[in-house]
Enzyme design. Structure first.
Site, PDB file in Angstrom:
ATOM      1  N   ASP A  66      -6.430   1.690  -8.818  1.00 40.07           N
ATOM      2  CA  ASP A  66      -5.120   2.310  -8.249  1.00 40.07           C
ATOM      3  C   ASP A  66      -4.326   1.132  -8.525  1.00 40.07           C
ATOM      4  OD1 ASP A  66      -6.724   0.315  -6.431  1.00 40.07           O
ATOM      5  OD2 ASP A  66      -5.364   0.559  -5.096  1.00 40.07           O
ATOM      6  N   GLU A  73       0.910  -0.964  -0.124  1.00 34.98           N
ATOM      7  CA  GLU A  73       0.059   0.091  -0.166  1.00 34.98           C
ATOM      8  C   GLU A  73       1.051   1.323   0.184  1.00 34.98           C
ATOM      9  OE1 GLU A  73      -3.327   0.399   0.028  1.00 34.98           O
ATOM     10  OE2 GLU A  73      -4.026  -1.318   0.585  1.00 34.98           O
ATOM     11  N   HIS A  91      -3.416  -2.774  -8.407  1.00 34.35           N
ATOM     12  CA  HIS A  91      -4.530  -3.328  -8.009  1.00 34.35           C
ATOM     13  C   HIS A  91      -5.763  -3.173  -9.188  1.00 34.35           C
ATOM     14  CE1 HIS A  91      -7.687  -3.815  -4.719  1.00 34.35           C
ATOM     15  NE2 HIS A  91      -7.504  -4.730  -5.287  1.00 34.35           N
TER      16      HIS A  91
END
Length: 251
Positions: free
Chosen positions: A163, A115, A153
């Protein structure tokens, strides 16, 4: 009774010799632990990159560690370059969800999730990208992850996710060996029989929603968000990527 006691004693000795009697993370409390050396760790074969879509890293950490949310990732990189590890690399984090890439339908079981602390509408900081590149280098060395298997993703879930955003520097990552890229698409004229949907499928995309697959392709390889049919230049790029993805020496 004596035979049973001798058996337990032998198993205990074997446990000490082989593994120091450590208990497995999950298992029956009643079981006698006798670890076998005959097993393998999960070896990730993909890296999936995400945006947190949060305004700050603290909010992202709360989300990724909240048992009620049931979402996680292996790593989180803050805007300031701080690197957080949330899940052991050999464990299955819950980050990709329903996903697909080149026939793989469970990316969670085969990937490392990373992330990036980013709202999805802002540039990525230089220090954040530098930390990411260093992390990717280590992952590639540890698990021999193929160059083409560094994805977003939005690539593996184009119907649900967008994203990392169009601002993500995929070309820069590819130049470092992390991701598929094509630098001279115009040098490859488009064949008359060329089918954009088949090309996207060959690259790896789920084309069950053609518009979503094309949008994901544009976001990743062109850094744009737009609709409409694939242009000739885009078809050239697709064709070039299909060729670039082939194993070296393949015709």
């Amino acid at each position: 009774m004596i035979h049973q006691l001798l058996r337990v004693a032998w198993l205990g000795l074997a446990c000490v010799l082989m593994a120091g009697c450590v208990r497995f993370p999950a298992g029956s409390e009643r079981a006698i632990v006798v670890p076998s050396p005959n097993h393998n760790a999960r070896r990730p074969n993909f890296v999936i990159l995400h945006d947190t879509t949060s305004s700050n890293v603290e909010h992202a950490l709360r989300t990724l560690t909240n048992p009620v949310r049931e979402v996680s990732s292996h790593y989180l990189i803050g805007r300031d370059g701080t690197l957080y590890q949330l899940v052991d690399e050999e464990r299955r984090a819950w980050h990709a969800g329903i996903s697909y890439w080149a026939g793989n339908t469970d990316l969670n079981s085969a990937s490392i999730g990373i992330e990036l602390d980013n709202t999805g509408a802002e540039p990525y900081s230089e220090v954040q990208i530098m930390v990411l590149l260093d992390l990717l280098k280590g992952l590639q060395q540890r698990y021999r992850i193929p160059t083409n298997n560094f994805l977003g993703h939005g690539d593996v879930a184009p119907r649900r996710k967008i994203d990392p955003s169009r601002l993500f520097p995929w070309e820069r990552l590819a130049a470092e060996g992390f991701g598929l890229w094509c630098r001279e698409p115009a040098a490859m004229p488009v064949a008359e029989s060329f089918d954009p949907q088949l090309a996207l499928q060959d690259i790896g995309y789920d084309t069950s929603d053609p518009a979503a697959a094309l949008a994901a392709f544009r976001r990743h390889f062109l850094g744009v968000d737009r609709g409409g049919e694939a242009t000739e230049a885009e078809q050239q790029l697709m064709q070039c990527l299909v060729v670039a993805k082939r194993p070296k020496g393949a015709s």
